[in-house]
Motif scaffolding. Structure first.
Motif, PDB file in Angstrom:
ATOM      1  N   TYR A 170       3.048  31.241  19.401  1.00 53.33           N
ATOM      2  CA  TYR A 170       2.375  31.227  20.690  1.00 53.33           C
ATOM      3  C   TYR A 170       2.137  29.797  21.137  1.00 53.33           C
ATOM      4  N   VAL A 171       1.943  29.628  22.435  1.00 56.40           N
ATOM      5  CA  VAL A 171       1.648  28.330  23.019  1.00 56.40           C
ATOM      6  C   VAL A 171       0.425  28.502  23.915  1.00 56.40           C
ATOM      7  N   HIS A 172      -0.570  27.633  23.737  1.00 54.56           N
ATOM      8  CA  HIS A 172      -1.718  27.663  24.652  1.00 54.56           C
ATOM      9  C   HIS A 172      -1.231  27.276  26.041  1.00 54.56           C
TER      10      HIS A 172
ATOM     11  N   VAL B 187       2.965  24.561  19.359  1.00 61.01           N
ATOM     12  CA  VAL B 187       2.891  26.007  19.132  1.00 61.01           C
ATOM     13  C   VAL B 187       1.994  26.316  17.933  1.00 61.01           C
TER      14      VAL B 187
ATOM     15  N   HIS C 117      -1.306  23.681  26.902  1.00 62.70           N
ATOM     16  CA  HIS C 117      -0.246  22.889  26.262  1.00 62.70           C
ATOM     17  C   HIS C 117       1.063  23.037  27.026  1.00 62.70           C
TER      18      HIS C 117
ATOM     19  N   ALA D 136      -3.198  32.145  25.544  1.00 60.62           N
ATOM     20  CA  ALA D 136      -1.901  31.716  25.035  1.00 60.62           C
ATOM     21  C   ALA D 136      -0.833  32.698  25.473  1.00 60.62           C
TER      22      ALA D 136
ATOM     23  N   ALA E  95      -1.251  34.940  30.552  1.00 61.77           N
ATOM     24  CA  ALA E  95      -1.638  34.680  29.169  1.00 61.77           C
ATOM     25  C   ALA E  95      -2.398  35.869  28.605  1.00 61.77           C
TER      26      ALA E  95
END
Length: 91
Positions: A71-73, A63, A76, A34, A29
């Motif tokens: 982006y995606v944490h 997202v 998540h 993210a 990340a």
């Protein structure tokens, strides 16, 4: 039911998890925790078309947009993969 996961989706999720079991929870990340959608697909070995289809069906991870990229944490992503694999996620 909107949140019902179909057998086909479980198969995809199980294949991803089995193939990438060691790296799923060690996603690379950026500094704010993210990963871009492109990097996510690359790290999971998930074809972008499959990811896009799951997202269009409302079955993708949550997202957020920063500039031109989505982006995606990482957390998540983990929750999404657990849901797709049918693993109970604590609320």
């Amino acid at each position: 039911m909107a949140n019902k996961i179909e057998v086909e989706d479980l198969t995809i999720a199980n294949e991803i998890i089995n193939a990438q079991r060691n790296s799923i929870f060690n996603l690379s990340a950026n500094h704010f925790g993210a990963v871009s959608e492109d990097d996510l697909c690359a790290q999971l070995g998930l074809p972008r078309t499959t990811y896009t289809q799951l997202k269009a069906e409302g079955k993708g991870p949550e997202v957020f947009k920063l500039g031109r990229r989505n982006y995606v944490h990482v957390e998540h992503v983990r929750e999404w993969l657990r849901r797709m694999a049918g693993i109970q996620v604590a609320a």
